[in-house]
Every structure is written in C-alpha cells, then in structure tokens.
Write an enzyme that holds these catalytic residues in place. Sequence first.
Site, PDB file in Angstrom:
ATOM      1  CG  HIS A 161      -2.475   0.688   1.087  1.00  0.00           C
ATOM      2  ND1 HIS A 161      -3.130   0.781  -0.202  1.00  0.00           N
ATOM      3  CD2 HIS A 161      -2.955   1.120   2.028  1.00  0.00           C
ATOM      4  CE1 HIS A 161      -4.071   1.178  -0.211  1.00  0.00           C
ATOM      5  NE2 HIS A 161      -4.287   1.600   1.084  1.00  0.00           N
ATOM      6  CG  ASN A 194      -8.662   5.242   3.975  1.00  0.00           C
ATOM      7  OD1 ASN A 194      -8.036   4.707   3.156  1.00  0.00           O
ATOM      8  ND2 ASN A 194      -9.492   4.583   5.077  1.00  0.00           N
ATOM      9  CG  ASP A 224      -1.865   0.632  -3.376  1.00  0.00           C
ATOM     10  OD1 ASP A 224      -1.867   1.808  -3.334  1.00  0.00           O
ATOM     11  OD2 ASP A 224      -2.343  -0.551  -2.970  1.00  0.00           O
ATOM     12  CG  ASN A 275     -10.898   3.927   0.626  1.00  0.00           C
ATOM     13  OD1 ASN A 275     -11.926   4.113  -0.095  1.00  0.00           O
ATOM     14  ND2 ASN A 275     -10.862   3.018   1.477  1.00  0.00           N
TER      15      ASN A 275
END
Length: 185
Positions: free
Chosen positions: A19, A66, A91, A112
């Site tokens: 991530h 996020n 990613d 997100n």
Amino acid sequence: MYLIAGLGNPGGEYEHTRHNAGFDVVDALADELGCRYWKAEGGALTARGAWRGEDVVLAKPQSYMNTSGGPVKTLMKTYGVDADHLIVIHDELDIDPGTIRVKFGGGHAGHNGLRSIGDKLGTRDWYRVRVGIGRPPGRKPVVDWVLSQPKKDDLEAFQHAVALGSDAVRFLVEHGLEKTQQQYN
C-alpha cells in the site's frame, strides 16, 4: 512546476508495504533527483527538486491513505499547481506485480486515496502512475495483502515496479503522456 504525490501511510509499521508503493517511488525519485532535505508542510513531507528544467515538489501525505486529498489540495494551492501538473503514484490491485501503468484521469476503482483526492479537488483529471501489486492469493483478505510487505519473488517484482515507477515519472515530466504510455504501459 509538478507536484508528485506518492500515496501511502505514515509510520514504521507501514514502511515498504504494498500500500506504500507511492511512498517508495517518491523515495526513489528523491534519490534520483538528489533531493536530500525533507520538510513537513501542508500535512505532508515534501522535498523540492528539478528534472530537465522542470521544478518538482515531491510529497508524501502524512494523513493516512484515506485522507490524502487534504494534503494534496493544500500543496497544490501552496505551490500554484493545477490538476494537469499533478502526478499521483499509488498501488494498484488490478495490475500485475512488477509492472506499472500511466494514465490521465479516470475513476478511483475503490482506492480510498484516489477517492479522497478526487473529492477534495472536485476533479478526477490528473496523472496517475499505477504500481502493480496484483490480487491476494487464495482467500487472503485484500486489507491484509496491501498492508503486508512483499516477500521473496514478490519482493523482487515490487522493487522492479518501484524502479519503473520512478523512471516513468521522470519520463512523463520530460516527454508527456503519449510517449510515456508507449514506453511503459
């Protein structure tokens, strides 16, 4: 001037996870451009540099994935960067590990960080360098996959994609989207 924002999560427990591919690409860019001084501003760690006569600001938002949109918008305003000079590196589950794709605009595909940026900017039109991480094997939950560090062969593919991402960003700044897509997609 370009704002080059790598997406990820701050903190040691997230370092070099799938991530955080965006952070890893930005770190590779910083090395390539000789950027050594990072400062905290606008909710991100930033470093300034240049590539082929273009000023660049490298950014790693520190607000967690996020809510990346807030720091990205703040930095765009601070540096007077329009969305057509924003490059976001992130990613991508739907791209094979070890590969990247470059595009302009599009949806968020459930990512997100992209959703947050789009919501804050009021547009989906900016450059994206998508670092392939692939889907998790078997029944492994997606969240566990993206928040884990690649091992063995996966690590080699991940590191290759990070290097490609760094190369592609520099190529994009110098040559534009069409040539970059021909070279890297």
